[in-house]
Design a protein around this motif. Structure first.
Motif, mmCIF file in Angstrom:
data_model
loop_
_atom_site.group_PDB
_atom_site.id
_atom_site.type_symbol
_atom_site.label_atom_id
_atom_site.label_comp_id
_atom_site.label_asym_id
_atom_site.label_seq_id
_atom_site.Cartn_x
_atom_site.Cartn_y
_atom_site.Cartn_z
ATOM 1 N N VAL A 13 0.849 -1.193 0.000
ATOM 2 C CA VAL A 13 0.000 0.000 0.000
ATOM 3 C C VAL A 13 0.886 1.246 0.000
ATOM 4 N N VAL A 14 0.354 2.312 -0.570
ATOM 5 C CA VAL A 14 1.039 3.597 -0.595
ATOM 6 C C VAL A 14 0.316 4.552 0.336
ATOM 7 N N HIS A 15 1.037 5.081 1.319
ATOM 8 C CA HIS A 15 0.494 6.086 2.228
ATOM 9 C C HIS A 15 0.979 7.463 1.791
ATOM 10 N N LEU A 16 0.094 8.446 1.839
ATOM 11 C CA LEU A 16 0.451 9.797 1.417
ATOM 12 C C LEU A 16 0.450 10.745 2.609
ATOM 13 N N VAL A 17 1.526 11.495 2.759
ATOM 14 C CA VAL A 17 1.664 12.441 3.872
ATOM 15 C C VAL A 17 1.368 13.847 3.357
ATOM 16 N N THR A 18 0.570 14.596 4.109
ATOM 17 C CA THR A 18 0.246 15.957 3.698
ATOM 18 C C THR A 18 0.179 16.880 4.899
ATOM 19 N N LEU A 19 0.249 18.158 4.626
ATOM 20 C CA LEU A 19 -0.039 19.201 5.606
ATOM 21 C C LEU A 19 -1.375 19.820 5.219
ATOM 22 N N LEU A 20 -2.002 20.505 6.162
ATOM 23 C CA LEU A 20 -3.280 21.146 5.863
ATOM 24 C C LEU A 20 -3.041 22.507 5.212
ATOM 25 N N GLU A 21 -2.414 22.447 4.042
ATOM 26 C CA GLU A 21 -2.145 23.623 3.227
ATOM 27 C C GLU A 21 -2.553 23.311 1.796
ATOM 28 N N GLU A 22 -2.846 24.343 1.032
ATOM 29 C CA GLU A 22 -3.443 24.135 -0.285
ATOM 30 C C GLU A 22 -2.555 23.319 -1.230
ATOM 31 N N MET A 23 -1.276 23.669 -1.348
ATOM 32 C CA MET A 23 -0.418 22.968 -2.308
ATOM 33 C C MET A 23 -0.190 21.499 -1.945
ATOM 34 N N GLY B 122 -3.204 3.296 0.677
ATOM 35 C CA GLY B 122 -3.382 3.029 2.104
ATOM 36 C C GLY B 122 -4.091 4.169 2.786
ATOM 37 N N CYS B 123 -3.337 5.003 3.509
ATOM 38 C CA CYS B 123 -3.910 6.095 4.293
ATOM 39 C C CYS B 123 -3.360 7.439 3.844
ATOM 40 N N VAL B 124 -4.095 8.475 4.152
ATOM 41 C CA VAL B 124 -3.561 9.828 4.071
ATOM 42 C C VAL B 124 -3.184 10.228 5.496
ATOM 43 N N VAL B 125 -1.932 10.565 5.684
ATOM 44 C CA VAL B 125 -1.448 10.966 7.017
ATOM 45 C C VAL B 125 -1.390 12.491 7.054
ATOM 46 N N VAL B 126 -2.241 13.075 7.881
ATOM 47 C CA VAL B 126 -2.265 14.531 8.036
ATOM 48 C C VAL B 126 -1.255 14.876 9.121
ATOM 49 N N ASN B 127 -0.157 15.465 8.717
ATOM 50 C CA ASN B 127 0.957 15.724 9.627
ATOM 51 C C ASN B 127 0.905 17.154 10.170
ATOM 52 N N GLN B 128 1.482 17.339 11.345
ATOM 53 C CA GLN B 128 1.650 18.646 11.975
ATOM 54 C C GLN B 128 0.328 19.380 12.192
ATOM 55 N N GLU B 129 -0.678 18.646 12.647
ATOM 56 C CA GLU B 129 -1.951 19.293 12.987
ATOM 57 C C GLU B 129 -1.793 20.091 14.275
ATOM 58 N N ARG B 130 -2.354 21.288 14.284
ATOM 59 C CA ARG B 130 -2.262 22.153 15.452
ATOM 60 C C ARG B 130 -3.607 22.238 16.167
ATOM 61 N N ASP B 131 -3.564 22.334 17.476
ATOM 62 C CA ASP B 131 -4.785 22.476 18.255
ATOM 63 C C ASP B 131 -5.362 23.879 18.083
ATOM 64 N N ALA B 132 -6.683 23.961 18.133
ATOM 65 C CA ALA B 132 -7.339 25.267 18.103
ATOM 66 C C ALA B 132 -7.064 25.990 19.417
ATOM 67 N N LEU B 133 -6.588 27.213 19.319
ATOM 68 C CA LEU B 133 -6.260 27.989 20.522
ATOM 69 C C LEU B 133 -7.435 28.814 21.009
ATOM 70 N N LEU B 134 -8.440 28.961 20.170
ATOM 71 C CA LEU B 134 -9.604 29.777 20.530
ATOM 72 C C LEU B 134 -10.887 28.966 20.363
ATOM 73 N N SER B 135 -11.811 29.185 21.277
ATOM 74 C CA SER B 135 -13.117 28.537 21.170
ATOM 75 C C SER B 135 -13.954 29.270 20.125
ATOM 76 N N GLU B 136 -15.064 28.650 19.711
ATOM 77 C CA GLU B 136 -15.974 29.307 18.772
ATOM 78 C C GLU B 136 -16.493 30.617 19.352
ATOM 79 N N GLU B 137 -16.771 30.608 20.640
ATOM 80 C CA GLU B 137 -17.267 31.815 21.305
ATOM 81 C C GLU B 137 -16.227 32.932 21.252
#
Length: 337
Positions: free
Chosen positions: A203-213, A233-248
């Motif tokens: 299987v081939v796994h693909l690594v990406t960041l949450l950026e357009e390119m 196989g899977c798409v691995v979303v790397n370097q995900e950051r936690d939200a620092l602000l709530s919706e409110e």
């Protein structure tokens, strides 16, 4: 009719050869290493292979540069092991010539006059067959005297492959040697490699960041790999950051009284709030909110591809200080086995 998306548990239950690719800069080598560490933690004997000569594995695990012999990287408490190997095209060609043509000292003479460099440079398709050929040999190696006899030496092999821009061509070895070797050992090996790459065990796994390119390149690669009948196989979303602000909190940033509210909160906390400080905080907060919205859009685009997703956190201190273990643990928590 589109085939149903693979389930994560089935991907890892059936696959023995895991090919990891991604746009340059997405952290594919780190992800490949974390995957190797995670599988070793389940008691498996794992081989991690690189083919680009960058010594990314040795840098990740802080060991001397790897060569064409397997080196043990990690002994896990579960009994699993992680080994590393760096495949060099020149060394692979010398081994190939010795195996099939018994050149002996003549092979060394060819190297002296530059014939080996010429062969691995002028015929990139042959070079790729030689590189993947080492992976093919490792994936099928058994403890018996002949291939297929005895137990498999490696429970899993992980290939840190070239970036997505070159990965499809690198893996499409039959096409690459079609005009160079229509018959003979190289063609035969290319056919065997293609059968392995298109089998359910690869299987081939693909690594990406949450950026357009990176996301667009991942989507394009999924289409191209599927067209070559290579298992996804899977798409691995790397370097995900936690939200620092709530919706409110995000909504409060765009309210008419945002400056007054934030200034009052700062004063209540004992902070001297100046106009530039308050406006700067609002700008940073809005930028963060827009970034989160973009990442949500990117995640939705990836989800539309129908592949299982794995999520890895951004490491503030990088892989130093046990960061690679943090990523391996994250993979295990998400069901990698």
């Amino acid at each position: 009719m589109t085939a149903p998306a693979p389930v994560l548990s089935r991907v890892f239950a059936e696959a023995r050869l895991h090919i990891v690719t991604g746009k340059g800069g997405t952290g594919k080598t780190i992800v490949a290493a974390a995957l190797g560490l995670a599988l070793a933690a389940t008691g498996k004997r794992v081989l991690l292979v690189e083919v680009e000569g960058r010594q990314g594995i040795s840098q990740t695990f802080d060991v001397p540069p790897l060569g064409d012999q397997e080196v043990k990287l990690v002994d896990d408490a579960s009994g699993g092991q992680l080994w590393g190997l760096s495949v060099d095209a020149k060394a692979a060609l010398m081994e190939y010539l010795q195996t099939f043509y018994k050149l002996g000292r003549a092979g060394a003479a060819l190297e002296k006059v530059g014939a080996i460099d010429f062969a691995t440079t002028i015929a990139p398709g042959v070079r790729d067959v030689l590189l993947i050929g080492k992976v093919y040999e490792a994936a099928g190696r058994t403890s018996g005297h002949r291939r297929g006899q005895g137990d498999l030496v490696w429970d899993a092999v992980i290939l840190d492959a070239p970036p997505t821009g070159r990965a499809v061509r690198f893996l499409n070895v039959n096409s690459e040697v079609a005009d160079i070797a229509k018959v003979g050992p190289i063609r035969s090996q290319a056919d065997s490699i293609t059968r392995m790459l298109r089998s359910r065990g690869t299987v081939v796994h693909l690594v990406t960041l949450l950026e357009e390119m990176p996301v667009q390149e991942t989507i394009d690669a999924i289409t191209d790999l599927a067209a070559q009948r290579l298992g996804l196989g899977c798409v691995v979303v790397n370097q995900e950051r936690d939200a620092l602000l709530s919706e409110e909190a995000i909504h409060a940033l765009t309210a008419a009284d945002a400056e007054e509210t934030i200034r009052a909160d700062l004063v209540a906390a004992g902070i001297r709030a100046t106009g530039p400080m308050v406006r700067g905080l609002i700008t940073e907060g809005i930028d963060h909110a827009e970034r989160l919205a973009l990442e949500d859009d990117m995640l939705a685009e990836i989800a539309d591809q129908g592949l299982p997703m794995l999520h890895l956190p951004a490491l503030v201190e990088g892989v130093d200080g046990g960061g690679i273990s943090v990523l391996a643990d994250a993979l295990l928590e998400q069901g990698v086995r």
